[in-house]
Design an enzyme around this catalytic site. Structure first.
Site, PDB file in Angstrom:
ATOM      1  N   HIS A  15     -10.147  -8.929  -4.019  1.00 50.36           N
ATOM      2  CA  HIS A  15     -10.760  -9.319  -5.283  1.00 50.36           C
ATOM      3  C   HIS A  15     -11.667 -10.516  -5.094  1.00 50.36           C
ATOM      4  CE1 HIS A  15      -7.755 -12.591  -6.932  1.00 50.36           C
ATOM      5  NE2 HIS A  15      -8.122 -12.839  -5.703  1.00 50.36           N
ATOM      6  N   CYS A  34     -10.418 -18.112  -4.150  1.00 46.88           N
ATOM      7  CA  CYS A  34     -10.471 -16.771  -4.744  1.00 46.88           C
ATOM      8  C   CYS A  34     -11.864 -16.438  -5.271  1.00 46.88           C
ATOM      9  CB  CYS A  34      -9.416 -16.627  -5.845  1.00 46.88           C
ATOM     10  SG  CYS A  34      -7.762 -16.286  -5.184  1.00 46.88           S
ATOM     11  N   HIS A  40     -11.737 -11.211  -0.647  1.00 44.65           N
ATOM     12  CA  HIS A  40     -10.591 -11.500   0.228  1.00 44.65           C
ATOM     13  C   HIS A  40      -9.425 -10.701  -0.335  1.00 44.65           C
ATOM     14  CE1 HIS A  40     -10.139 -14.069  -3.220  1.00 44.65           C
ATOM     15  NE2 HIS A  40      -8.841 -13.982  -3.011  1.00 44.65           N
ATOM     16  N   HIS A  42      -5.115  -9.879  -1.084  1.00 38.21           N
ATOM     17  CA  HIS A  42      -3.764 -10.385  -1.349  1.00 38.21           C
ATOM     18  C   HIS A  42      -2.762  -9.258  -1.137  1.00 38.21           C
ATOM     19  CE1 HIS A  42      -4.808 -14.296  -3.085  1.00 38.21           C
ATOM     20  NE2 HIS A  42      -5.825 -13.694  -3.695  1.00 38.21           N
ATOM     21  N   ASP A  80      -4.017   0.221  -4.630  1.00 36.46           N
ATOM     22  CA  ASP A  80      -3.696  -0.108  -3.241  1.00 36.46           C
ATOM     23  C   ASP A  80      -4.894   0.109  -2.308  1.00 36.46           C
ATOM     24  OD1 ASP A  80      -1.934  -0.950  -1.171  1.00 36.46           O
ATOM     25  OD2 ASP A  80      -1.658   1.144  -0.581  1.00 36.46           O
ATOM     26  N   HIS A  81      -5.185  -0.921  -1.506  1.00 37.25           N
ATOM     27  CA  HIS A  81      -6.311  -0.904  -0.567  1.00 37.25           C
ATOM     28  C   HIS A  81      -7.647  -0.700  -1.278  1.00 37.25           C
ATOM     29  CE1 HIS A  81      -3.102  -0.798   2.358  1.00 37.25           C
ATOM     30  NE2 HIS A  81      -3.974  -1.069   3.298  1.00 37.25           N
ATOM     31  N   GLU A 125       1.142 -12.774  -6.709  1.00 33.10           N
ATOM     32  CA  GLU A 125      -0.073 -12.775  -5.885  1.00 33.10           C
ATOM     33  C   GLU A 125       0.236 -13.384  -4.526  1.00 33.10           C
ATOM     34  OE1 GLU A 125      -4.456 -13.482  -7.214  1.00 33.10           O
ATOM     35  OE2 GLU A 125      -3.716 -15.396  -6.458  1.00 33.10           O
TER      36      GLU A 125
HETATM   37 NI    NI Z   1      -7.494 -14.376  -4.539  1.00 32.72          NI
END
Ligand code: NI
Length: 135
Positions: A15, A34, A40, A42, A80-81, A125
């Site tokens: 995100h 972020c 990047h 999580h 996911d992914h 997170e």
């Molecule tokens: Ni982040």
């Protein structure tokens, strides 16, 4: 008598937190790492809880296999992914903060859960940062 049953799940996603009308410096000041323009990832941990009466016939509040499959079909398959900003329609214009992701997860699951049952979503997170939403 009400009992809460919970299922743990997991997904990895990328995100970026930002406001398009702000420059990178202001986004960095508000959103920190972020806001990285290159995105990047999580490792999100999810706990979905359903609270209700124990069914006399089955002894269950809810069949956990049904809950497991619901989390897979509604959440893991969708998130996911994935790059949340670019690939998940709910975040096309909504910042994918942990808060907003938890609310979206709750909204996607709620129509599929018995209306007489309470639904709670806890989304991690990081192991230390997590959000709870229950409607
Ligand atoms: Ni982040």
């Amino acid at each position: 008598m009400k009992v809460k049953v919970s299922r743990k799940a997991h997904f990895n996603a990328a995100h970026r937190l930002f406001r398009p009308e702000w420059d990178d410096a202001k986004n960095l000041a508000v959103f920190g790492k972020c806001s990285n323009p290159k995105y990047h990832g999580h490792n999100y941990d999810l706990v979905v809880s359903v609270t209700g009466a124990i069914d006399i016939t089955t002894g269950f509040v809810m069949d956990m296999k049904v809950l497991k499959d619901l989390i897979i079909s509604e959440i893991e398959d969708a998130f996911d992914h994935k790059n949340l900003n670019e690939e998940v329609p709910e975040f096309a214009e909504l910042n994918p903060t942990t808060e907003n992701i938890a609310v979206v997860i709750w909204q996607k699951l709620r129509p599929n859960i018995d209306p007489e049952h309470e639904l709670e979503v806890v989304l991690y997170e990081t192991p230390r940062n997590f959000v709870t939403y229950s409607g």
